[in-house]
Scaffold this motif. Structure first.
Motif, PDB file in Angstrom:
ATOM      1  N   LYS A  38      18.752   5.949  -4.710  1.00  0.00           N
ATOM      2  CA  LYS A  38      18.617   6.435  -6.078  1.00  0.00           C
ATOM      3  C   LYS A  38      17.178   6.285  -6.569  1.00  0.00           C
ATOM      4  O   LYS A  38      16.467   5.355  -6.196  1.00  0.00           O
ATOM      5  CB  LYS A  38      19.566   5.676  -7.006  1.00  0.00           C
ATOM      6  CG  LYS A  38      21.037   5.988  -6.755  1.00  0.00           C
ATOM      7  CD  LYS A  38      21.915   5.368  -7.820  1.00  0.00           C
ATOM      8  CE  LYS A  38      23.375   5.774  -7.605  1.00  0.00           C
ATOM      9  NZ  LYS A  38      24.262   5.216  -8.657  1.00  0.00           N
ATOM     10  N   ILE A  39      16.777   7.227  -7.419  1.00  0.00           N
ATOM     11  CA  ILE A  39      15.437   7.171  -8.005  1.00  0.00           C
ATOM     12  C   ILE A  39      15.436   6.144  -9.138  1.00  0.00           C
ATOM     13  O   ILE A  39      16.321   6.175 -10.005  1.00  0.00           O
ATOM     14  CB  ILE A  39      15.023   8.551  -8.543  1.00  0.00           C
ATOM     15  CG1 ILE A  39      14.918   9.552  -7.384  1.00  0.00           C
ATOM     16  CG2 ILE A  39      13.702   8.473  -9.293  1.00  0.00           C
ATOM     17  CD1 ILE A  39      14.592  10.956  -7.812  1.00  0.00           C
ATOM     18  N   PRO A  40      14.474   5.240  -9.168  1.00  0.00           N
ATOM     19  CA  PRO A  40      14.424   4.234 -10.241  1.00  0.00           C
ATOM     20  C   PRO A  40      14.333   4.882 -11.620  1.00  0.00           C
ATOM     21  O   PRO A  40      13.647   5.899 -11.802  1.00  0.00           O
ATOM     22  CB  PRO A  40      13.149   3.443  -9.923  1.00  0.00           C
ATOM     23  CG  PRO A  40      12.893   3.683  -8.473  1.00  0.00           C
ATOM     24  CD  PRO A  40      13.399   5.068  -8.185  1.00  0.00           C
ATOM     25  N   GLU A  41      15.031   4.302 -12.592  1.00  0.00           N
ATOM     26  CA  GLU A  41      15.009   4.834 -13.957  1.00  0.00           C
ATOM     27  C   GLU A  41      13.606   4.801 -14.555  1.00  0.00           C
ATOM     28  O   GLU A  41      13.287   5.590 -15.451  1.00  0.00           O
ATOM     29  CB  GLU A  41      15.968   4.038 -14.840  1.00  0.00           C
ATOM     30  CG  GLU A  41      17.435   4.255 -14.500  1.00  0.00           C
ATOM     31  CD  GLU A  41      18.355   3.520 -15.454  1.00  0.00           C
ATOM     32  OE1 GLU A  41      17.843   2.973 -16.454  1.00  0.00           O
ATOM     33  OE2 GLU A  41      19.574   3.494 -15.196  1.00  0.00           O
ATOM     34  N   THR A  42      12.775   3.914 -14.055  1.00  0.00           N
ATOM     35  CA  THR A  42      11.412   3.810 -14.593  1.00  0.00           C
ATOM     36  C   THR A  42      10.618   5.094 -14.376  1.00  0.00           C
ATOM     37  O   THR A  42       9.731   5.421 -15.170  1.00  0.00           O
ATOM     38  CB  THR A  42      10.666   2.637 -13.937  1.00  0.00           C
ATOM     39  OG1 THR A  42      10.755   2.768 -12.505  1.00  0.00           O
ATOM     40  CG2 THR A  42      11.262   1.312 -14.354  1.00  0.00           C
TER      41      THR A  42
ATOM     42  N   TYR B 103      25.272   9.948   0.872  1.00  0.00           N
ATOM     43  CA  TYR B 103      24.740  10.181   2.205  1.00  0.00           C
ATOM     44  C   TYR B 103      24.254  11.622   2.305  1.00  0.00           C
ATOM     45  O   TYR B 103      24.827  12.526   1.701  1.00  0.00           O
ATOM     46  CB  TYR B 103      25.801   9.932   3.283  1.00  0.00           C
ATOM     47  CG  TYR B 103      26.166   8.478   3.447  1.00  0.00           C
ATOM     48  CD1 TYR B 103      25.483   7.674   4.348  1.00  0.00           C
ATOM     49  CD2 TYR B 103      27.178   7.906   2.683  1.00  0.00           C
ATOM     50  CE1 TYR B 103      25.810   6.331   4.495  1.00  0.00           C
ATOM     51  CE2 TYR B 103      27.506   6.571   2.817  1.00  0.00           C
ATOM     52  CZ  TYR B 103      26.819   5.791   3.726  1.00  0.00           C
ATOM     53  OH  TYR B 103      27.131   4.463   3.867  1.00  0.00           O
ATOM     54  N   LYS B 104      23.198  11.810   3.077  1.00  0.00           N
ATOM     55  CA  LYS B 104      22.705  13.157   3.352  1.00  0.00           C
ATOM     56  C   LYS B 104      22.941  13.476   4.816  1.00  0.00           C
ATOM     57  O   LYS B 104      22.583  12.693   5.697  1.00  0.00           O
ATOM     58  CB  LYS B 104      21.212  13.257   3.033  1.00  0.00           C
ATOM     59  CG  LYS B 104      20.605  14.613   3.402  1.00  0.00           C
ATOM     60  CD  LYS B 104      19.147  14.708   3.000  1.00  0.00           C
ATOM     61  CE  LYS B 104      18.268  13.767   3.789  1.00  0.00           C
ATOM     62  NZ  LYS B 104      16.829  13.977   3.523  1.00  0.00           N
ATOM     63  N   ALA B 105      23.583  14.616   5.077  1.00  0.00           N
ATOM     64  CA  ALA B 105      23.744  15.098   6.448  1.00  0.00           C
ATOM     65  C   ALA B 105      22.929  16.378   6.587  1.00  0.00           C
ATOM     66  O   ALA B 105      23.133  17.337   5.842  1.00  0.00           O
ATOM     67  CB  ALA B 105      25.212  15.368   6.764  1.00  0.00           C
ATOM     68  N   GLU B 106      21.988  16.378   7.521  1.00  0.00           N
ATOM     69  CA  GLU B 106      21.171  17.558   7.786  1.00  0.00           C
ATOM     70  C   GLU B 106      21.505  18.092   9.170  1.00  0.00           C
ATOM     71  O   GLU B 106      21.561  17.328  10.138  1.00  0.00           O
ATOM     72  CB  GLU B 106      19.682  17.217   7.702  1.00  0.00           C
ATOM     73  CG  GLU B 106      19.213  16.896   6.298  1.00  0.00           C
ATOM     74  CD  GLU B 106      17.719  16.656   6.240  1.00  0.00           C
ATOM     75  OE1 GLU B 106      16.982  17.535   5.749  1.00  0.00           O
ATOM     76  OE2 GLU B 106      17.291  15.584   6.687  1.00  0.00           O
ATOM     77  N   ALA B 107      21.732  19.397   9.248  1.00  0.00           N
ATOM     78  CA  ALA B 107      22.094  20.022  10.520  1.00  0.00           C
ATOM     79  C   ALA B 107      21.094  21.111  10.867  1.00  0.00           C
ATOM     80  O   ALA B 107      20.682  21.895  10.006  1.00  0.00           O
ATOM     81  CB  ALA B 107      23.498  20.614  10.441  1.00  0.00           C
TER      82      ALA B 107
ATOM     83  N   TYR C 109      13.069  19.707  -9.531  1.00  0.00           N
ATOM     84  CA  TYR C 109      13.834  18.496  -9.239  1.00  0.00           C
ATOM     85  C   TYR C 109      13.032  17.564  -8.332  1.00  0.00           C
ATOM     86  O   TYR C 109      12.492  17.995  -7.308  1.00  0.00           O
ATOM     87  CB  TYR C 109      15.133  18.833  -8.512  1.00  0.00           C
ATOM     88  CG  TYR C 109      16.266  19.291  -9.387  1.00  0.00           C
ATOM     89  CD1 TYR C 109      17.148  18.377  -9.953  1.00  0.00           C
ATOM     90  CD2 TYR C 109      16.473  20.644  -9.628  1.00  0.00           C
ATOM     91  CE1 TYR C 109      18.209  18.798 -10.743  1.00  0.00           C
ATOM     92  CE2 TYR C 109      17.530  21.073 -10.413  1.00  0.00           C
ATOM     93  CZ  TYR C 109      18.390  20.144 -10.968  1.00  0.00           C
ATOM     94  OH  TYR C 109      19.441  20.567 -11.746  1.00  0.00           O
ATOM     95  N   ILE C 110      12.975  16.304  -8.705  1.00  0.00           N
ATOM     96  CA  ILE C 110      12.568  15.244  -7.782  1.00  0.00           C
ATOM     97  C   ILE C 110      13.870  14.667  -7.252  1.00  0.00           C
ATOM     98  O   ILE C 110      14.639  14.048  -7.987  1.00  0.00           O
ATOM     99  CB  ILE C 110      11.721  14.176  -8.487  1.00  0.00           C
ATOM    100  CG1 ILE C 110      10.455  14.819  -9.071  1.00  0.00           C
ATOM    101  CG2 ILE C 110      11.356  13.052  -7.520  1.00  0.00           C
ATOM    102  CD1 ILE C 110       9.635  13.879  -9.938  1.00  0.00           C
ATOM    103  N   LEU C 111      14.151  14.917  -5.980  1.00  0.00           N
ATOM    104  CA  LEU C 111      15.486  14.687  -5.440  1.00  0.00           C
ATOM    105  C   LEU C 111      15.730  13.236  -5.036  1.00  0.00           C
ATOM    106  O   LEU C 111      14.813  12.525  -4.616  1.00  0.00           O
ATOM    107  CB  LEU C 111      15.722  15.591  -4.226  1.00  0.00           C
ATOM    108  CG  LEU C 111      15.720  17.100  -4.506  1.00  0.00           C
ATOM    109  CD1 LEU C 111      15.793  17.867  -3.197  1.00  0.00           C
ATOM    110  CD2 LEU C 111      16.877  17.492  -5.419  1.00  0.00           C
ATOM    111  N   GLU C 112      17.006  12.850  -5.118  1.00  0.00           N
ATOM    112  CA  GLU C 112      17.433  11.525  -4.658  1.00  0.00           C
ATOM    113  C   GLU C 112      17.749  11.584  -3.167  1.00  0.00           C
ATOM    114  O   GLU C 112      18.902  11.501  -2.750  1.00  0.00           O
ATOM    115  CB  GLU C 112      18.679  11.078  -5.427  1.00  0.00           C
ATOM    116  CG  GLU C 112      18.401  10.614  -6.837  1.00  0.00           C
ATOM    117  CD  GLU C 112      19.609   9.963  -7.481  1.00  0.00           C
ATOM    118  OE1 GLU C 112      20.734  10.188  -6.995  1.00  0.00           O
ATOM    119  OE2 GLU C 112      19.439   9.245  -8.473  1.00  0.00           O
ATOM    120  N   GLU C 113      16.746  11.741  -2.346  1.00  0.00           N
ATOM    121  CA  GLU C 113      16.974  11.771  -0.895  1.00  0.00           C
ATOM    122  C   GLU C 113      15.672  11.492  -0.166  1.00  0.00           C
ATOM    123  O   GLU C 113      14.608  11.525  -0.738  1.00  0.00           O
ATOM    124  CB  GLU C 113      17.554  13.107  -0.460  1.00  0.00           C
ATOM    125  CG  GLU C 113      16.748  14.318  -0.857  1.00  0.00           C
ATOM    126  CD  GLU C 113      17.338  15.602  -0.327  1.00  0.00           C
ATOM    127  OE1 GLU C 113      17.101  15.902   0.843  1.00  0.00           O
ATOM    128  OE2 GLU C 113      18.044  16.290  -1.073  1.00  0.00           O
TER     129      GLU C 113
END
Length: 401
Positions: A260-264, A37-41, A397-401
């Motif tokens: 999640k980012i696809p493995e492809t 989970y991502k929490a942004e404040a 980084y290509i982030l998982e979010e």
């Protein structure tokens, strides 16, 4: 439009039914292994000293929460990857990371937290607490918690015992599966110099009024809004004088599930970059990382050399197709020079690569964060030429979010 209005009317009807029909609910936190989970404040406030206004401030931080394991008693092992950004960062601008802190702790399905005492995350411990009982609109409960604060931005944290009073409001009138809980945090602490509170602080007094929207289906927070007014009495030994710092702010936190980012995508990036020198593609908890090793700048500067611009432009052409995703650009140096100098140079070089990628249309400014790590994360010994080349790098980084 008719269907939308009908749905809202049904939710409104359910809201009144729950009040008058003896509606009850049992709420608990739920933990799914490997979920994130991502929490942004986003916080806006005013700072005063001895009653005199000093400055307005804006703060922005983000926490990526990963569920590592869950035992048979629903006790979850959790990892928080927290990012504090420089003051006055907004959601729309390029975000410069001031600090990145990784913390592992445990939490049960009522919200009781077991965390290290030497880290600022999680900021709230045992908060929000949800009792393991049937509740109905109007149900109240109390449960003490801890609040962790770094009041003077110098990495000295204070762990404050607080009193928390809760009231269950009921299901939200407009949002499906969302319930509302209001709670008030009261802090009234005298520093007894036990080591848990910054020794410069004599007392902390204040109140924070919070509204929590909680998703009963996923068992996780959805949104939180708060208003806080804290007064911190400090003592300056060299001046033999007391100062009262007051912070008044309003904040909002929003939680979203991280996909999640696809493995492809990683396999595709490996194939497309295989003919570019000194590029390594890996995947970690943050996402997919493209490491540009032995990256070359003009001497003692953050200006890319002409040959390096050609290499980075090749990378730009490859990652442009993923520019709708969040990105993080991290600069690293060798161990040469001073710590402050390495930190400054690594941040400037991360910004230089970021600006170049933005200019080529490969990434979007408001989706991008930058961070300098100085020489704190070597991937090879700094005692060899090959090691120096690997440590002098910029990571995309290509982030998982």
């Amino acid at each position: 439009m008719i269907l939308h209005n009908t749905h809202k009317l049904l939710l409104l009807l359910l809201f009144f039914v729950q009040i008058f029909s003896g509606f009850t609910l049992r709420i608990k936190y739920k933990f799914d292994i490997d979920s994130k989970y991502k929490a942004e404040a986003h916080i806006n406030g005013k700072h005063s000293i001895n009653g005199e206004f000093k400055t307005d401030y804006t703060q922005y931080y983000k926490v990526i929460t990963s569920i590592l394991s869950v035992n048979e008693n629903d006790l979850a092992e959790i990892q928080d990857d927290g990012y504090y950004y420089i003051n006055n960062t907004t959601i729309e601008t390029l975000k410069e990371v001031k600090s990145n802190i990784l913390t592992t702790y445990f939490k049960d399905n009522t919200g009781v937290t077991f965390a290290p005492t030497d880290t600022p995350f999680p900021v709230m411990r045992n908060i929000p607490y949800i009792p393991d009982i049937e509740i109905t609109p109007g149900t109240t409960w109390d449960f003490d918690g801890l609040e962790v604060q770094e009041f003077f931005n110098d990495k000295i944290i204070s762990i404050l015992p607080v009193t928390v009073n809760y009231t269950f409001i009921g299901m939200d009138k407009e949002l499906e599966d969302i319930c509302e809980i209001k709670y008030t945090i009261t802090v009234n602490v005298e520093n007894k110099l036990t080591g848990s509170i910054d020794s410069r602080i004599r007392s902390v007094n204040g109140i924070s009024n919070n509204t929590l929207l909680f998703n009963i289906k996923t068992g996780s927070p959805f949104k939180e809004i708060y208003n806080r007014d804290y007064k911190i009495l400090t003592y300056n030994q060299s001046l033999d004088s007391n100062f009262v710092y007051e912070f008044k702010d309003t904040g909002e936190r929003i939680w979203t599930l991280v996909e999640k980012i696809p493995e492809t995508i990683m396999e595709s990036l490996k194939e497309e970059t295989k003919n570019i020198d000194d590029v390594t593609i890996t995947q970690d908890d943050k996402g997919i990382k493209l490491s540009l090793d032995d990256i070359k700048f003009l001497p003692d500067s953050a200006t890319l050399t002409e040959t390096e611009r050609i290499r980075v432009e090749k990378i730009a052409n490859i990652i442009e197709k993923y520019k709708d995703k969040k990105t993080l650009i991290v600069g690293h140096t060798t161990d040469r020079g001073t710590e402050a100098g390495r930190q400054k140079l690594s941040t400037e070089r991360a910004r230089s690569v970021t600006d170049f990628l933005i200019s080529k249309g490969a990434i979007i400014q408001e989706n991008t964060q930058i961070m300098g790590q100085g020489g704190n994360q070597p991937v090879a010994p700094n005692t060899t030429l090959e090691g120096l080349k690997k440590n002098r790098r910029v990571e995309i980084y290509i982030l998982e979010e």
